[in-house]
Design a protein around this motif. Structure first.
Motif, PDB file in Angstrom:
ATOM      1  N   PRO A   1      24.303  16.882   8.663  1.00  0.00           N
ATOM      2  CA  PRO A   1      23.311  15.811   8.486  1.00  0.00           C
ATOM      3  C   PRO A   1      22.222  15.715   9.551  1.00  0.00           C
ATOM      4  O   PRO A   1      21.189  15.108   9.318  1.00  0.00           O
ATOM      5  CB  PRO A   1      24.166  14.534   8.500  1.00  0.00           C
ATOM      6  CG  PRO A   1      25.432  14.900   9.165  1.00  0.00           C
ATOM      7  CD  PRO A   1      25.626  16.366   9.020  1.00  0.00           C
ATOM      8  N   ILE A   2      22.445  16.290  10.751  1.00  0.00           N
ATOM      9  CA  ILE A   2      21.467  16.068  11.831  1.00  0.00           C
ATOM     10  C   ILE A   2      20.542  17.280  11.972  1.00  0.00           C
ATOM     11  O   ILE A   2      21.000  18.390  12.256  1.00  0.00           O
ATOM     12  CB  ILE A   2      22.185  15.849  13.188  1.00  0.00           C
ATOM     13  CG1 ILE A   2      23.344  14.857  13.063  1.00  0.00           C
ATOM     14  CG2 ILE A   2      21.188  15.455  14.282  1.00  0.00           C
ATOM     15  CD1 ILE A   2      22.987  13.409  13.001  1.00  0.00           C
ATOM     16  N   PRO A   3      19.226  17.078  11.771  1.00  0.00           N
ATOM     17  CA  PRO A   3      18.296  18.208  11.898  1.00  0.00           C
ATOM     18  C   PRO A   3      18.212  18.714  13.333  1.00  0.00           C
ATOM     19  O   PRO A   3      18.288  17.919  14.276  1.00  0.00           O
ATOM     20  CB  PRO A   3      16.936  17.624  11.480  1.00  0.00           C
ATOM     21  CG  PRO A   3      17.169  16.207  11.121  1.00  0.00           C
ATOM     22  CD  PRO A   3      18.547  15.806  11.492  1.00  0.00           C
ATOM     23  N   ALA A   4      18.076  20.025  13.481  1.00  0.00           N
ATOM     24  CA  ALA A   4      17.947  20.622  14.812  1.00  0.00           C
ATOM     25  C   ALA A   4      16.946  21.765  14.742  1.00  0.00           C
ATOM     26  O   ALA A   4      16.736  22.360  13.672  1.00  0.00           O
ATOM     27  CB  ALA A   4      19.297  21.141  15.293  1.00  0.00           C
ATOM     28  N   THR A   5      16.326  22.036  15.890  1.00  0.00           N
ATOM     29  CA  THR A   5      15.366  23.136  15.980  1.00  0.00           C
ATOM     30  C   THR A   5      15.833  24.095  17.059  1.00  0.00           C
ATOM     31  O   THR A   5      16.335  23.658  18.095  1.00  0.00           O
ATOM     32  CB  THR A   5      13.977  22.596  16.388  1.00  0.00           C
ATOM     33  OG1 THR A   5      13.535  21.725  15.361  1.00  0.00           O
ATOM     34  CG2 THR A   5      12.968  23.716  16.539  1.00  0.00           C
ATOM     35  N   GLY A   6      15.652  25.383  16.800  1.00  0.00           N
ATOM     36  CA  GLY A   6      16.068  26.348  17.811  1.00  0.00           C
ATOM     37  C   GLY A   6      15.238  27.605  17.745  1.00  0.00           C
ATOM     38  O   GLY A   6      14.204  27.671  17.069  1.00  0.00           O
TER      39      GLY A   6
ATOM     40  N   LEU B   1      20.979  34.117  14.299  1.00  0.00           N
ATOM     41  CA  LEU B   1      21.772  33.926  15.514  1.00  0.00           C
ATOM     42  C   LEU B   1      20.952  33.132  16.535  1.00  0.00           C
ATOM     43  O   LEU B   1      19.887  33.576  16.940  1.00  0.00           O
ATOM     44  CB  LEU B   1      22.145  35.297  16.078  1.00  0.00           C
ATOM     45  CG  LEU B   1      22.991  35.252  17.345  1.00  0.00           C
ATOM     46  CD1 LEU B   1      24.304  36.017  17.121  1.00  0.00           C
ATOM     47  CD2 LEU B   1      22.272  35.860  18.531  1.00  0.00           C
ATOM     48  N   VAL B   2      21.439  31.954  16.873  1.00  0.00           N
ATOM     49  CA  VAL B   2      20.796  31.140  17.920  1.00  0.00           C
ATOM     50  C   VAL B   2      21.610  31.343  19.195  1.00  0.00           C
ATOM     51  O   VAL B   2      22.722  30.842  19.301  1.00  0.00           O
ATOM     52  CB  VAL B   2      20.785  29.635  17.548  1.00  0.00           C
ATOM     53  CG1 VAL B   2      20.175  28.808  18.683  1.00  0.00           C
ATOM     54  CG2 VAL B   2      20.025  29.394  16.249  1.00  0.00           C
ATOM     55  N   PRO B   3      21.091  32.128  20.160  1.00  0.00           N
ATOM     56  CA  PRO B   3      21.880  32.391  21.366  1.00  0.00           C
ATOM     57  C   PRO B   3      21.884  31.187  22.312  1.00  0.00           C
ATOM     58  O   PRO B   3      21.278  30.151  22.010  1.00  0.00           O
ATOM     59  CB  PRO B   3      21.151  33.566  22.013  1.00  0.00           C
ATOM     60  CG  PRO B   3      20.060  33.966  21.081  1.00  0.00           C
ATOM     61  CD  PRO B   3      19.803  32.807  20.183  1.00  0.00           C
ATOM     62  N   GLY B   4      22.535  31.371  23.451  1.00  0.00           N
ATOM     63  CA  GLY B   4      22.501  30.359  24.508  1.00  0.00           C
ATOM     64  C   GLY B   4      23.854  29.760  24.807  1.00  0.00           C
ATOM     65  O   GLY B   4      24.371  28.966  24.012  1.00  0.00           O
ATOM     66  N   HIS B   5      24.424  30.130  25.992  1.00  0.00           N
ATOM     67  CA  HIS B   5      25.685  29.523  26.401  1.00  0.00           C
ATOM     68  C   HIS B   5      25.662  29.130  27.880  1.00  0.00           C
ATOM     69  O   HIS B   5      26.678  29.153  28.549  1.00  0.00           O
ATOM     70  CB  HIS B   5      26.887  30.405  26.025  1.00  0.00           C
ATOM     71  CG  HIS B   5      26.839  31.804  26.562  1.00  0.00           C
ATOM     72  ND1 HIS B   5      27.447  32.866  25.926  1.00  0.00           N
ATOM     73  CD2 HIS B   5      26.272  32.323  27.663  1.00  0.00           C
ATOM     74  CE1 HIS B   5      27.259  33.965  26.627  1.00  0.00           C
ATOM     75  NE2 HIS B   5      26.558  33.655  27.695  1.00  0.00           N
TER      76      HIS B   5
ATOM     77  N   TYR C   1      19.779  27.661  22.689  1.00  0.00           N
ATOM     78  CA  TYR C   1      18.328  27.798  22.578  1.00  0.00           C
ATOM     79  C   TYR C   1      17.921  26.825  21.464  1.00  0.00           C
ATOM     80  O   TYR C   1      17.419  27.214  20.405  1.00  0.00           O
ATOM     81  CB  TYR C   1      17.899  29.209  22.168  1.00  0.00           C
ATOM     82  CG  TYR C   1      18.200  30.346  23.126  1.00  0.00           C
ATOM     83  CD1 TYR C   1      19.000  30.193  24.253  1.00  0.00           C
ATOM     84  CD2 TYR C   1      17.660  31.623  22.895  1.00  0.00           C
ATOM     85  CE1 TYR C   1      19.264  31.262  25.103  1.00  0.00           C
ATOM     86  CE2 TYR C   1      17.911  32.691  23.740  1.00  0.00           C
ATOM     87  CZ  TYR C   1      18.717  32.503  24.846  1.00  0.00           C
ATOM     88  OH  TYR C   1      18.971  33.573  25.672  1.00  0.00           O
ATOM     89  N   SER C   2      18.186  25.565  21.691  1.00  0.00           N
ATOM     90  CA  SER C   2      17.983  24.556  20.644  1.00  0.00           C
ATOM     91  C   SER C   2      17.858  23.189  21.292  1.00  0.00           C
ATOM     92  O   SER C   2      18.230  23.003  22.451  1.00  0.00           O
ATOM     93  CB  SER C   2      19.170  24.566  19.680  1.00  0.00           C
ATOM     94  OG  SER C   2      20.347  24.173  20.343  1.00  0.00           O
TER      95      SER C   2
END
Ligand code: NAP
Ligand code: ZN
Ligand code: ZN
Length: 389
Positions: free
Chosen positions: A38-43, A96-100, A166-167
């Motif tokens: 339900p929650i929009p996100a951008t990355g 694939l949205v990287p980032g850890h 990355y979001s």
């Protein structure tokens, strides 16, 4: 033997790929990334093995009762992000949205969350889930749980694929949330969540954390430069082993290393044979191990943390004479990650970073591939990642 192992390994990889692709397709068939939650996100996402990142709209779950939600401010670029974006390990799922190495400020907590509140400074590292009942989990080593769930590119408990930092927005069970201590800068502190714990854990586990012990750090990149700082803070005598002579002055004068070896200079390497108690090898590409093993004293330990895409050659004779050990480690458990961050804050350890805007990310990836960064790129997500929702 090695051909057998390789072919078995590549068959397993094919199988994993087949299954994950099928699962990703199934998930896609059910719902698009924007509509899963339900929650929009951008990355920023890679869409294929070119690894090129571009703006990507997706969605995150609602804040569950044990979840902590935070607005992402900064995210470090680990070399693993590059391996994964380009599918160099053969396990990537696209998009694939990287980032850890993710940090930010808490915006919402579930009603059963005990340790965090809105406004707290927090971070997420490489994992967001595990089974919590196996032997590793019971010993605070979720990182070695067979069902450990990676922060991105993995299947979450609900069957959807995880997306990384990355979001703009992040949500995770509070068990996987790290508290960023006051005084630790968020931008230069972010890389500790992967680079930091990945080197801190083996320094401790393999007893390379004693005053006066001789530790070698191979590869002066994101992991390597924080390894120098942690090992120095623990009292070790630190030797950097690098291919880049241009990092020498800084390694000695700024990072505090005690000596510097150029790995491609054979005379230089020969002069240091048999001098080190342990080595942390952070190199991201295929490289020779024998010259490193030669640097070890008897009973010395070569600990691999770098993860090159192809197998390395490991002749055994250099190990036999001297009872030497070659080992490997993967990040660290949540308890130790918090301990590492607290240790870093106490000893003023942060990464040396180049802060970049979100639209510079592809150039940063190209430079990272050439070892052209001193020493970690961090994306200024909060100020520069534009929401296109
Ligand atoms: P990085 O910033 O790119 O640093 C790697 C360093 O390795 C480079 O700066 C370079 O140092 C050296 N290097 C690169 N190519 C080389 C070559 N062909 N021969 C010899 N040395 C070379 O990468 P990172 O983010 O520190 O990550 C390093 C590796 O660790 C990656 O493979 C990553 O996936 C892996 N990793 C593993 C874990 C884990 O849990 N085990 C966690 C995080 C990352 P010099 O210029 O000094 O030679
Ligand atoms: Zn990493
Ligand atoms: Zn487990």
């Amino acid at each position: 033997m090695s051909t057998f192992t390789n072919s078995k390994f590549s068959k397993q990889k094919e199988k994993i790929l087949e299954v994950t692709e099928m699962e990703a397709t199934k998930t896609k068939m059910v719902k698009a990334a924007e509509e899963e939650h339900p929650i929009p996100a951008t990355g920023l996402a890679a869409q294929d093995s070119s690894g090129v990142l571009s703006p990507f709209n997706f969605s995150r779950r609602k804040t569950g009762e044990k979840d902590v939600r935070f607005r992402v401010l900064y995210c470090g670029i680990c070399h693993s992000d590059l391996h994964m974006a380009k599918n160099e390990w053969g396990t990537s799922i696209y998009p694939l949205v990287p980032g850890h190495e993710v940090v930010g400020v808490v915006t919402e907590v579930g009603n059963k969350v005990q340790k965090f509140k809105v406004g707290d400074k927090v971070g997420v590292g490489c994992m967001v889930g595990a089974c919590h009942s196996c032997e590793s989990c019971k010993n605070n080593l979720e990182n070695y749980c067979p069902n450990m769930i990676l922060t991105y590119g993995a299947k979450y408990y609900d069957g959807t694929i995880t997306y990384g930092g990355y979001s703009d927005d992040m949500v995770a069970d509070e068990h996987y949330i790290v508290r960023i201590p006051d005084g630790l800068p968020l931008d230069a502190g972010a890389p500790l969540l992967c680079a930091g714990i990945t080197v801190y854990s083996p320094l401790r586990y393999f007893g390379l954390d004693k005053p006066g012990i001789n530790v070698g750090i191979v590869g002066l990149g994101g992991l390597g430069h924080v390894a120098v700082k942690f090992a120095k803070a623990m009292g070790a005598h630190v030797t950097v082993i690098s291919t880049s002579i241009n990092k020498k002055e800084e390694a000695l004068e700024k990072l505090g290393a005690d000596s510097f070896l150029v790995s491609r200079d054979q005379d230089h390497m020969k002069a240091a044979v048999g001098t080190l108690d342990g080595i942390i090898d952070t190199v991201s590409a295929v490289h020779p191990l024998v010259p490193l093993i030669s640097l070890l004293k008897s009973h010395g330990k070569l600990v691999m943390v770098g993860a090159p895409e192809k197998p390395l050659e490991l002749p055994v004779f250099p190990l036999l004479s001297g009872r030497k050990i070659v080992a490997g480690t993967l990040i660290g458990g949540m308890k130790e990650t918090q301990e590492m961050i607290d240790f870093a804050a106490k000893h003023n350890i942060t990464a040396d970073i180049e802060l970049i805007t979100a639209d510079y990310v592809n150039t940063a990836m190209e430079r990272l591939a050439r070892a052209d960064v001193k020493y970690r790129f961090v994306i200024d997500i909060g100020n520069t990642l534009k929401s296109s929702n």
